[in-house]
Motif scaffolding. Structure first.
Motif, mmCIF file in Angstrom:
data_model
loop_
_atom_site.group_PDB
_atom_site.id
_atom_site.type_symbol
_atom_site.label_atom_id
_atom_site.label_comp_id
_atom_site.label_asym_id
_atom_site.label_seq_id
_atom_site.Cartn_x
_atom_site.Cartn_y
_atom_site.Cartn_z
ATOM 1 N N CYS A 1 -33.585 24.800 5.823
ATOM 2 C CA CYS A 1 -33.684 25.211 4.404
ATOM 3 C C CYS A 1 -34.321 24.098 3.590
ATOM 4 N N VAL A 2 -33.843 22.870 3.812
ATOM 5 C CA VAL A 2 -34.360 21.733 3.033
ATOM 6 C C VAL A 2 -35.857 21.554 3.313
ATOM 7 N N LYS A 3 -36.228 21.695 4.586
ATOM 8 C CA LYS A 3 -37.659 21.554 4.931
ATOM 9 C C LYS A 3 -38.492 22.569 4.172
ATOM 10 N N ILE A 4 -38.041 23.806 4.155
ATOM 11 C CA ILE A 4 -38.797 24.847 3.438
ATOM 12 C C ILE A 4 -38.827 24.520 1.948
ATOM 13 N N ALA A 5 -37.659 24.151 1.409
ATOM 14 C CA ALA A 5 -37.561 23.924 -0.044
ATOM 15 C C ALA A 5 -38.431 22.763 -0.503
ATOM 16 N N GLU A 6 -38.703 21.825 0.407
ATOM 17 C CA GLU A 6 -39.482 20.643 0.014
ATOM 18 C C GLU A 6 -40.989 20.911 -0.044
ATOM 19 N N HIS A 7 -41.409 22.101 0.384
ATOM 20 C CA HIS A 7 -42.822 22.453 0.173
ATOM 21 C C HIS A 7 -43.065 22.569 -1.333
ATOM 22 N N PRO A 8 -44.099 21.917 -1.850
ATOM 23 C CA PRO A 8 -44.267 21.887 -3.320
ATOM 24 C C PRO A 8 -44.494 23.255 -3.946
ATOM 25 N N GLU A 9 -45.028 24.207 -3.185
ATOM 26 C CA GLU A 9 -45.304 25.515 -3.785
ATOM 27 C C GLU A 9 -44.077 26.434 -3.793
ATOM 28 N N VAL A 10 -42.988 25.975 -3.154
ATOM 29 C CA VAL A 10 -41.842 26.869 -2.917
ATOM 30 C C VAL A 10 -40.814 26.818 -4.058
ATOM 31 N N GLN B 1 -28.546 18.140 -2.930
ATOM 32 C CA GLN B 1 -29.189 16.817 -2.943
ATOM 33 C C GLN B 1 -30.709 16.951 -2.950
ATOM 34 N N ALA B 2 -31.214 17.947 -2.199
ATOM 35 C CA ALA B 2 -32.668 18.165 -2.195
ATOM 36 C C ALA B 2 -33.145 18.560 -3.596
ATOM 37 N N LYS B 3 -32.339 19.341 -4.285
ATOM 38 C CA LYS B 3 -32.691 19.722 -5.674
ATOM 39 C C LYS B 3 -32.723 18.478 -6.569
ATOM 40 N N ALA B 4 -31.705 17.618 -6.391
ATOM 41 C CA ALA B 4 -31.676 16.380 -7.183
ATOM 42 C C ALA B 4 -32.888 15.512 -6.882
ATOM 43 N N ASP B 5 -33.392 15.614 -5.651
ATOM 44 C CA ASP B 5 -34.575 14.829 -5.272
ATOM 45 C C ASP B 5 -35.883 15.480 -5.727
ATOM 46 N N GLY B 6 -35.801 16.623 -6.369
ATOM 47 C CA GLY B 6 -37.014 17.202 -6.954
ATOM 48 C C GLY B 6 -37.451 18.549 -6.419
ATOM 49 N N ALA B 7 -36.803 19.029 -5.340
ATOM 50 C CA ALA B 7 -37.190 20.351 -4.823
ATOM 51 C C ALA B 7 -36.777 21.433 -5.826
ATOM 52 N N ASP B 8 -37.579 22.493 -5.895
ATOM 53 C CA ASP B 8 -37.290 23.575 -6.840
ATOM 54 C C ASP B 8 -36.355 24.579 -6.154
ATOM 55 N N ILE B 9 -35.063 24.355 -6.305
ATOM 56 C CA ILE B 9 -34.048 25.184 -5.649
ATOM 57 C C ILE B 9 -33.208 25.833 -6.745
ATOM 58 N N ARG B 10 -33.065 27.138 -6.653
ATOM 59 C CA ARG B 10 -32.366 27.850 -7.725
ATOM 60 C C ARG B 10 -31.279 28.743 -7.150
ATOM 61 N N MET B 11 -30.150 28.807 -7.837
ATOM 62 C CA MET B 11 -29.068 29.706 -7.434
ATOM 63 C C MET B 11 -29.346 31.109 -7.964
ATOM 64 N N VAL B 12 -29.115 32.086 -7.134
ATOM 65 C CA VAL B 12 -29.271 33.484 -7.555
ATOM 66 C C VAL B 12 -28.010 34.245 -7.164
ATOM 67 N N TYR B 13 -27.837 35.412 -7.767
ATOM 68 C CA TYR B 13 -26.674 36.238 -7.461
ATOM 69 C C TYR B 13 -27.022 37.367 -6.507
ATOM 70 N N SER B 14 -28.320 37.583 -6.291
ATOM 71 C CA SER B 14 -28.724 38.688 -5.428
ATOM 72 C C SER B 14 -30.158 38.434 -4.973
ATOM 73 N N PRO B 15 -30.540 38.992 -3.812
ATOM 74 C CA PRO B 15 -31.947 38.836 -3.397
ATOM 75 C C PRO B 15 -32.908 39.477 -4.386
ATOM 76 N N LEU B 16 -32.433 40.460 -5.144
ATOM 77 C CA LEU B 16 -33.320 41.070 -6.144
ATOM 78 C C LEU B 16 -33.635 40.090 -7.281
#
Ligand code: SF4
Length: 379
Positions: A82-91, A111-126
């Protein structure tokens, strides 16, 4: 509250507890040689501790906590993926909140989010699909995690993306299925289980048929249960009565929610979108055949493993779990959480070493939060 208060009635609970006492005595169980019932679902583990059922039931009845918390059975290698995918700049990487703090070998998603990856919490895949609509220049990846309860919404988001021709949406599919690990536990000579409390939400989708092998091939009873205290007490009693009477059947205590045949629409959608992986790694249980789902070739444009060139077998073998963790043994019901040397010391909900202390459904979090703060057994 309607549909809640009826299932928390203390008078009815005392009647059920008395019947449980009698059934345990009739079986001949003792505190030294208890009757051992596994609740498969992490939601049930949480409810047992929340309502103190482990202390209200007799000491000759032992609850064994099963592998039914999807975050908890996730091996560190998949978090690393997951972290590897999230660290792609376009992701833009999207996930349910529970998965944010699960440790990987390098870092958690938080921690990856704190390091700059764009990771967001969602409530549903939609929600993730909506992000893809709003950010057509970015690749939005949804972390598909969970048992049969969460597989249909993920499948529907993929079908919806395909129907709309959305190309910048994909799913990192880590969905898993309940029946196969139960077979592994039943085949394990170190485990002695007398019966099972079956998962309520999962069964709402798959029905009760997939559990029949437990009664037929292993001679163990299973009762699908709801999540309120009276649901659980009644289900425990139903299991005990089967053991007492020498029966082994699959029964449905939660029939107000679970149709015996499951949900045929959800089953059909999942059949269309997913196929079984040959094998999938479970924390504490190792590789289990046909226990994970992957996205079918027809929908591979929405498969993050294909888009990012990941191969499950290669990745799953990479990481070991944290030194000193007994997560695997707790996960497979071989020891109780407080028997882990890290429990409450190196591992707490604030600073978790293992996923079982992170997730609200994790056995370690349930013990930490509730055990020791409960009323003594009532007579
Ligand atoms: S206390 Fe922490 S390290 Fe020990 S089994 Fe539980 S989650 Fe794993």
């Amino acid at each position: 509250m309607k549909y809640t208060d009826e299932f928390r009635d203390p008078v009815a609970a005392k009647v059920l507890l008395a019947a449980i006492d009698q059934a345990v005595a009739a079986i001949g169980a003792t505190p030294e040689k208890p009757v051992r019932i596994m609740e498969i679902c992490g939601g049930h583990t949480h409810a047992i501790f929340r309502y103190g059922l482990n202390k209200l039931t007799p000491p000759a009845l032992e609850f064994i906590h099963g592998p039914g918390c999807p975050v908890c059975v996730l091996p560190m290698g998949r978090v690393d993926d997951c972290v590897k995918i999230a660290e792609h700049p376009e992701v833009i990487f999207t996930t349910f909140g529970d998965a944010m703090r699960v440790p990987g070998t390098r870092k958690s998603l938080l921690q990856a989010k704190a390091d700059g990856a764009d990771i967001r919490m969602v409530y549903s895949p939609l929600d993730a699909l909506e992000l893809a609509r709003r950010h057509p220049q970015r690749e939005v990846v949804f972390f598909g995690l969970g048992f049969e309860t969460t597989t249909p919404p993920t499948a529907l988001s993929i079908k919806q993306a395909a129907a709309e021709g959305i190309r910048n949406f994909s799913v990192f599919c880590n969905h898993i299925t309940v029946p196969q690990p139960l077979k592994v536990l039943l085949d394990d000579p170190r485990m002695t289980l007398d019966g099972f409390i079956g998962p309520g939400h999962v069964s709402m989708v798959i029905g009760i048929e997939p559990y029949q092998f437990i009664a037929r091939d292993y001679g163990k009873p299973l009762v699908v249960a709801g999540f309120e205290p009276l649901d659980l007490l009644q289900s425990v009693l139903m299991v005990l009565e089967q053991i007492r009477d020498g029966r082994a059947q699959v029964e449905n205590q939660y029939s107000r929610v679970v149709p015996d045949a499951g949900n045929p629409v959800s089953i059909a959608v999942c059949e269309e979108v997913y196929e079984s992986r040959e094998t999938f790694e479970w924390l504490g249980l190792g590789e289990i055949e046909r226990s994970g789902l992957k996205i079918r070739r027809a929908y591979q444009d929405y498969d993050a493993e294909v888009k990012f060139g990941l191969a499950y077998a290669k990745l799953g073998a990479v990481a070991q779990d944290h030194d000193g963790c007994a997560c695997g043994e707790v996960m497979s019901g071989r020891i109780k959480p407080q028997q882990c040397p890290q429990f409450g010391k190196g591992c707490t909900p604030e600073v978790p070493l293992g996923a079982l202390m992170v997730s609200s459904e994790g056995a370690c979090a349930a013990y930490y939060q509730y055990d020791g703060a409960l009323p003594e057994r009532v007579s």
